[in-house]
Design a protein around this motif. Structure first.
Motif, mmCIF file in Angstrom:
data_model
loop_
_atom_site.group_PDB
_atom_site.id
_atom_site.type_symbol
_atom_site.label_atom_id
_atom_site.label_comp_id
_atom_site.label_asym_id
_atom_site.label_seq_id
_atom_site.Cartn_x
_atom_site.Cartn_y
_atom_site.Cartn_z
ATOM 1 N N CYS A 229 7.238 8.789 2.120
ATOM 2 C CA CYS A 229 6.293 7.685 2.050
ATOM 3 C C CYS A 229 5.051 8.221 1.348
ATOM 4 C CB CYS A 229 5.976 7.213 3.461
ATOM 5 S SG CYS A 229 5.007 5.735 3.469
ATOM 6 N N ILE A 230 4.737 7.608 0.217
ATOM 7 C CA ILE A 230 3.637 8.110 -0.617
ATOM 8 C C ILE A 230 2.637 6.969 -0.805
ATOM 9 C CG2 ILE A 230 3.114 9.003 -2.964
ATOM 10 C CD1 ILE A 230 5.075 10.929 -2.254
ATOM 11 N N SER A 231 1.382 7.304 -0.955
ATOM 12 C CA SER A 231 0.437 6.277 -1.415
ATOM 13 C C SER A 231 -0.218 6.797 -2.683
ATOM 14 C CB SER A 231 -0.598 5.969 -0.339
ATOM 15 O OG SER A 231 -1.373 7.107 -0.078
ATOM 16 N N SER B 215 -4.502 -0.163 -2.366
ATOM 17 C CA SER B 215 -3.464 -1.184 -2.572
ATOM 18 C C SER B 215 -2.801 -1.000 -3.937
ATOM 19 C CB SER B 215 -4.017 -2.589 -2.407
ATOM 20 O OG SER B 215 -5.114 -2.745 -3.247
ATOM 21 N N ASN B 216 -1.565 -1.442 -4.007
ATOM 22 C CA ASN B 216 -0.745 -1.291 -5.218
ATOM 23 C C ASN B 216 -0.808 -2.562 -6.043
ATOM 24 O OD1 ASN B 216 0.226 1.206 -4.311
ATOM 25 N ND2 ASN B 216 1.818 0.207 -3.095
ATOM 26 N N PRO B 217 -0.541 -2.467 -7.333
ATOM 27 C CA PRO B 217 -0.397 -3.697 -8.120
ATOM 28 C C PRO B 217 0.821 -4.481 -7.613
ATOM 29 C CG PRO B 217 -0.210 -1.715 -9.498
ATOM 30 C CD PRO B 217 -0.309 -1.252 -8.092
ATOM 31 N N ARG C 227 0.822 -1.218 0.000
ATOM 32 C CA ARG C 227 0.000 0.000 0.000
ATOM 33 C C ARG C 227 0.858 1.270 0.000
ATOM 34 N NH1 ARG C 227 -5.357 -0.993 0.987
ATOM 35 N NH2 ARG C 227 -5.675 -3.191 1.405
ATOM 36 N N LEU C 228 2.066 1.160 0.556
ATOM 37 C CA LEU C 228 2.923 2.341 0.707
ATOM 38 C C LEU C 228 4.029 2.300 -0.336
ATOM 39 C CD1 LEU C 228 3.258 2.256 4.607
ATOM 40 C CD2 LEU C 228 1.492 3.323 3.216
ATOM 41 N N LEU C 229 4.470 3.475 -0.771
ATOM 42 C CA LEU C 229 5.547 3.552 -1.762
ATOM 43 C C LEU C 229 6.721 4.323 -1.165
ATOM 44 C CD1 LEU C 229 3.454 4.589 -4.896
ATOM 45 C CD2 LEU C 229 4.488 2.364 -4.459
ATOM 46 N N PRO C 230 7.838 3.647 -0.893
ATOM 47 C CA PRO C 230 9.022 4.394 -0.454
ATOM 48 C C PRO C 230 9.640 5.111 -1.663
ATOM 49 C CG PRO C 230 9.176 2.049 0.083
ATOM 50 C CD PRO C 230 8.075 2.210 -0.914
ATOM 51 N N ILE C 231 9.493 6.409 -1.684
ATOM 52 C CA ILE C 231 10.004 7.225 -2.788
ATOM 53 C C ILE C 231 11.104 8.108 -2.227
ATOM 54 C CG2 ILE C 231 9.396 9.101 -4.394
ATOM 55 C CD1 ILE C 231 7.960 6.623 -5.236
ATOM 56 N N TYR C 232 12.218 8.211 -2.948
ATOM 57 C CA TYR C 232 13.297 9.103 -2.516
ATOM 58 C C TYR C 232 13.255 10.406 -3.301
ATOM 59 C CZ TYR C 232 16.151 6.597 0.825
ATOM 60 O OH TYR C 232 16.623 6.020 1.972
ATOM 61 N N THR C 233 13.622 11.490 -2.633
ATOM 62 C CA THR C 233 13.964 12.696 -3.354
ATOM 63 C C THR C 233 15.292 13.211 -2.813
ATOM 64 O OG1 THR C 233 13.179 14.810 -4.224
ATOM 65 C CG2 THR C 233 12.601 14.318 -1.945
ATOM 66 N N TYR C 234 15.909 14.167 -3.524
ATOM 67 C CA TYR C 234 17.332 14.465 -3.309
ATOM 68 C C TYR C 234 17.583 15.972 -3.304
ATOM 69 C CZ TYR C 234 17.464 9.603 -4.768
ATOM 70 O OH TYR C 234 17.244 8.247 -4.857
#
Ligand SMILES: Cc1cc2nc3c(=O)[nH]c(=O)nc-3n(C[C@H](O)[C@H](O)[C@H](O)COP(=O)(O)OP(=O)(O)OC[C@H]3O[C@@H](n4cnc5c(N)ncnc54)[C@H](O)[C@@H]3O)c2cc1C
Length: 442
Positions: A356-358, A416-418, A257-264
């Motif tokens: 943390c993005i959904s 929920s994510n694929p 369900r959660l997306l660990p996304i990085y930014t810089y």
């Protein structure tokens, strides 16, 4: 139920906000067994607010706050320091969403700013707190369109703003890169590592802070048990405030369900007096790109410039050296496009950090298992969103009631994510496409 913390916080480059502060006093790592009434996992913005609020509301209770690193070292101290009061939906073209949803987000965000301002003032936390608002800058047709939509959205919400011409933008930033802009007055700018450290150093007396103590395993039950390399914490109530690192907790329904996304971000060295004169503009400003996938830029009162851009999908919640090298080059291009008058100003620091993005901008808030409370999934806006989630989860756990709490409880849960590998392929190609369409805004 046993939860493994498979992905632990890493160093992820050198964060200029943290490294330009004086070294902190030595940490207190967890050793042996500690019993408490409450344990809060993660001393970022959500965890600091949750532990503080529990301590404030229950002065006789014992609260333990634990982090893998030093306070201010993680994403809470790595961000660009915008305490955003207005809607900031990163999945939208113009940050805004529906009228009613935006009103509620504004109330939550301002609740966070008010709470933090009071703490900063009461404890005299030296974090370069500036109530000067934020600029939105547009550099191409797509950006201009996004800016217009954002302005329309603000008008509909009855929120004040001022439109700026290219000349106005140059007068503030010194750069003739921006074709137009908008100033929104309610945003507060801070030095994020100084704010976070200050919050950690001024917790209520009944909150014990353990740093440099990665939690390796959690066993939930009547009494939850958190295991580190050298100790255990036993407590009947647990607050999860570990944001992107919770994405791996399958048994709690968070995996998928959660997306660990990085930014810089990269920060320059201090500009010389001659370089500052050549740049012109105002001493301190913060600019958000009109297109959410563009570059955030801040000029700091100490004569440095900070650039943030690039998003990557990092399910292992860490940034590789190769990615850091690649984003540094992206920062360089963005810097050179905006500041051609400063050709020899090198970056002293480059770092990444986890958001943390959904996919539906939902968050995990509430009691997600008996005695396990969650303030996770900030959707990229932790300075306000994680802070208010942390404060409100403490109030919720203690059975309190308020308008803000009702608003928080109404927020959507993450959809929920694929499954992988479709998820990874989908997220990576969506990010690449959006960055490509952002064009020069990057
Ligand atoms: C470059 C960049 C720019 C950004 N700019 C902005 C901005 O301008 N404004 C804004 O609002 N937001 C911004 N963000 C996002 C913001 O930093 C995050 O949303 C915010 O930090 C989330 O706060 P949090 O407390 O929810 O999570 P975090 O700050 O990620 O805190 C989670 C904590 O949990 C700890 N932890 C995790 N696992 C364990 C474990 N196993 N054991 C012990 N401790 C653990 C981590 O060490 C960490 O300290 C930015 C982020 C980055 C990286």
């Amino acid at each position: 139920m046993q939860l493994q913390c498979n992905f632990l916080p890493q160093d992820d480059g050198h964060c200029g906000w943290y490294e330009t502060l004086p070294p902190p006093p030595p940490s207190t790592p967890l050793r042996g067994t500690v019993q408490a009434d409450w344990v809060v996992l993660g001393a970022g913005l959500a965890g600091l607010a949750a532990a503080r609020r529990l301590g404030e509301l229950q002065p006789d209770a014992s609260v333990v706050l634990i982090d893998a690193k030093r306070v201010g070292f993680g994403a809470a101290g790595r961000n660009s320091g915008f305490m955003v009061d207005l809607p900031h939906d990163l999945t939208s073209h113009s940050y805004t969403s529906s009228h009613e949803a935006d009103h509620k987000i504004i109330r939550l965000s301002r609740g966070a700013i008010d709470y933090t301002r009071e703490i900063v003032q009461r404890h005299g936390i030296d974090c370069d707190w500036r109530e000067q608002g934020k600029l939105h800058g547009a550099a191409n047709a797509r950006g201009m369109h996004a800016l217009e939509s954002f302005a329309k959205g603000l008008s509909a919400l009855g929120e004040p703003y001022r439109l700026l011409s290219a000349e106005d933008m140059k007068a503030v930033t010194g750069s003739d890169f921006y074709q137009a802009g908008l100033h929104a007055p309610g945003c507060v700018l801070v030095q994020p590592a100084a704010l976070t450290r200050g919050l950690g150093q001024n917790l209520p007396e009944n909150v014990r802070l353990f740093e440099d103590s990665p939690v390796l395993k959690i066993e939930t039950g009547q009494v939850h048990s958190l295991t580190t390399a050298q100790g255990f914490i036993k407590a009947p109530r647990l607050v999860l405030a570990n944001n992107a690192y919770a994405a791996n907790f399958g048994q709690l329904g968070l995996k998928g369900r959660l997306l660990p996304i990085y930014t810089y971000a990269s920060m320059t060295r201090q500009l010389t007096a001659e370089e500052l004169a050549r740049l012109g503009g105002e001493d301190s400003w913060g600019l958000i790109p009109a297109d959410p996938l563009g570059s955030t830029v801040r000029r700091l009162g100490n004569g440095r410039i900070c650039v943030r851009n690039s998003f990557t999908y990092n399910p292992r919640v860490q940034a590789s050296a190769a990615t850091l090298q690649r984003v540094k080059q992206a920062h360089r291009r963005s810097f050179d496009n905006r500041f051609p008058m400063l050709p020899n100003v090198e970056f002293e620091y480059t770092w990444g950090g986890a958001l943390c993005i959904s996919r539906n901008s939902g968050s995990v808030f509430g009691e997600i298992a008996p005695g396990v409370f969650s303030a996770v999934c900030c959707n990229g806006l932790g300075l306000t969103r994680s802070t208010i989630a942390g404060k409100l989860i403490a109030e919720y756990a203690l059975g309190m009631d308020s308008d803000l709490l009702s608003i928080m409880l109404e927020q959507p849960k993450p959809c929920s994510n694929p499954p992988e590998p479709f998820l990874g392929l989908g997220v990576r190609s969506a990010l690449a496409w959006k960055e490509w369409t952002a064009g020069v805004e990057l």
